[in-house]
Design an enzyme around this catalytic site. Structure first.
Site, PDB file in Angstrom:
ATOM      1  N   SER A 152       0.867  -1.187   0.000  1.00  0.00           N
ATOM      2  CA  SER A 152       0.000   0.000   0.000  1.00  0.00           C
ATOM      3  C   SER A 152       0.899   1.230   0.000  1.00  0.00           C
ATOM      4  O   SER A 152       2.056   1.157   0.463  1.00  0.00           O
ATOM      5  CB  SER A 152      -0.854   0.004   1.270  1.00  0.00           C
ATOM      6  OG  SER A 152      -1.401   1.292   1.501  1.00  0.00           O
ATOM      7  N   TYR A 165      -2.467  -0.867  10.539  1.00  0.00           N
ATOM      8  CA  TYR A 165      -2.416  -1.136   9.093  1.00  0.00           C
ATOM      9  C   TYR A 165      -1.109  -0.611   8.488  1.00  0.00           C
ATOM     10  O   TYR A 165      -0.399  -1.327   7.767  1.00  0.00           O
ATOM     11  CB  TYR A 165      -3.630  -0.481   8.429  1.00  0.00           C
ATOM     12  CG  TYR A 165      -3.748  -0.715   6.951  1.00  0.00           C
ATOM     13  CD1 TYR A 165      -4.300  -1.891   6.451  1.00  0.00           C
ATOM     14  CD2 TYR A 165      -3.313   0.243   6.039  1.00  0.00           C
ATOM     15  CE1 TYR A 165      -4.422  -2.104   5.086  1.00  0.00           C
ATOM     16  CE2 TYR A 165      -3.427   0.038   4.671  1.00  0.00           C
ATOM     17  CZ  TYR A 165      -3.983  -1.135   4.196  1.00  0.00           C
ATOM     18  OH  TYR A 165      -4.100  -1.338   2.839  1.00  0.00           O
TER      19      TYR A 165
HETATM   20  C1  BGC Z   1      -6.200   1.370   1.964  1.00  0.00           C
HETATM   21  C2  BGC Z   1      -7.390   2.170   1.475  1.00  0.00           C
HETATM   22  C3  BGC Z   1      -6.995   3.603   1.199  1.00  0.00           C
HETATM   23  C4  BGC Z   1      -5.722   3.689   0.369  1.00  0.00           C
HETATM   24  C5  BGC Z   1      -5.221   5.110   0.216  1.00  0.00           C
HETATM   25  C6  BGC Z   1      -5.075   1.525   0.992  1.00  0.00           C
HETATM   26  O1  BGC Z   1      -3.979   0.762   1.368  1.00  0.00           O
HETATM   27  O2  BGC Z   1      -6.558   0.008   2.121  1.00  0.00           O
HETATM   28  O3  BGC Z   1      -8.426   2.109   2.426  1.00  0.00           O
HETATM   29  O4  BGC Z   1      -8.028   4.263   0.523  1.00  0.00           O
HETATM   30  O5  BGC Z   1      -4.718   2.903   0.932  1.00  0.00           O
HETATM   31  O6  BGC Z   1      -5.179   5.800   1.435  1.00  0.00           O
END
Ligand code: BGC
Length: 267
Positions: A152, A165
């Protein structure tokens, strides 16, 4: 025979929805054999398989919790047995359990870490064990195995209210790099894709709300939300021999989200 000359066998975790589903379908369009892993959304997994078969690919569905060692081992054993080997792992299954830091429960922390980081370790370990048994080392050969970690933008963009996260994604960055270094001499490639805001279930509270979507656009210089296909195309390329010299790197598929968008007319 290189991976490209025959149909690839690709194991995609979390392939019942969102980015994982998009990736599994894209490999199906390349006539791959796709192992569709899911945890709870059986209907979604069925849809993925249907789409793959429609486009001439093949595959089967396997339910497993990627954070559970035994279940991961069994899933790989089955995949290897059915298709006489696996060529590509797309480690994608990921979750969010958001909370402010002081309110965050140990359960929320552990759940995210177990799926997003330990799950990636367990799947990658089984893939590496299998890849290293496949062929003898040959410096001129193309890769004998390929791992793609779905990360991410939050592997480098801090995210308040989502510390569990973001920590898991930061962990994936070093998991990817250190593992890439360790297995490169064995002709195994390891890379990551870091998507920005992609329209899936994980963030539908944002992109389905007009006001929130408007706010989100301020973070995306390219001025559109991403689609699973945007990410899937990159995954297919990273798994192909076209990218044979690429290992240990992250490709950001984010419409410029990592470019400090606030600086477009500021600073
Ligand atoms: C998340 C999303 C988010 C995106 C940008 C991703 O890794 O799971 O919820 O919209 O990152 O912030």
């Amino acid at each position: 025979m290189g991976i490209q000359e025959r149909n690839q066998t690709v194991l995609v975790t979390g392939a019942s929805s969102g980015i994982g589903q998009g990736i599994a379908i894209a490999f199906g369009q390349k006539k791959a054999n796709v192992i569709i892993n899911y945890h709870s959304d059986e209907e979604g997994a069925n849809h993925t398989l249907e789409m793959i078969k429609k486009s001439g690919g093949n595959g089967f569905i396997h339910k497993a919790d990627v954070g559970n060692e035994e279940e991961v081992i069994t899933m790989f054993q089955r995949a290897i047995a059915e298709y006489k080997g696996v060529d590509v792992l797309v480690s994608n299954a990921g979750i969010q359990k958001d909370n402010s830091f002081a309110e965050m429960t140990l359960e929320q922390w552990n759940k995210v870490m177990n799926t997003n980081l330990t799950g990636y370790f367990l799947c990658a370990r089984e893939a590496i064990k299998h890849f290293t048994q496949k062929e003898a080392n040959n410096p001129d050969a193309k890769a004998i195995g390929n791992i793609i970690f779905m990360s991410s933008v939050h592997d480098i963009i801090p995210w308040a209210g989502h510390v569990n996260y973001a920590s898991s994604k930061g962990g994936i960055l070093m998991l990817m790099k250190s593992l890439a270094l360790e297995v490169a001499p064995k002709k195994i490639r390891v890379n990551a894709i870091s998507p920005g805001a992609i329209a899936t279930d994980i963030n539908d509270d944002v992109w389905k709300d007009e006001e929130k979507l408007k706010e989100l656009m301020k973070l995306i210089p390219y001025k559109r939300i991403g689609q699973p296909e945007d990410v899937a195309k990159v995954a297919v390329w990273l798994a192909s021999e076209e990218s044979d010299y690429v290992t240990g790197t992250t490709i950001y598929v984010d419409g410029g989200m990592t470019l400090y968008p606030g600086f477009v007319d500021n600073g």
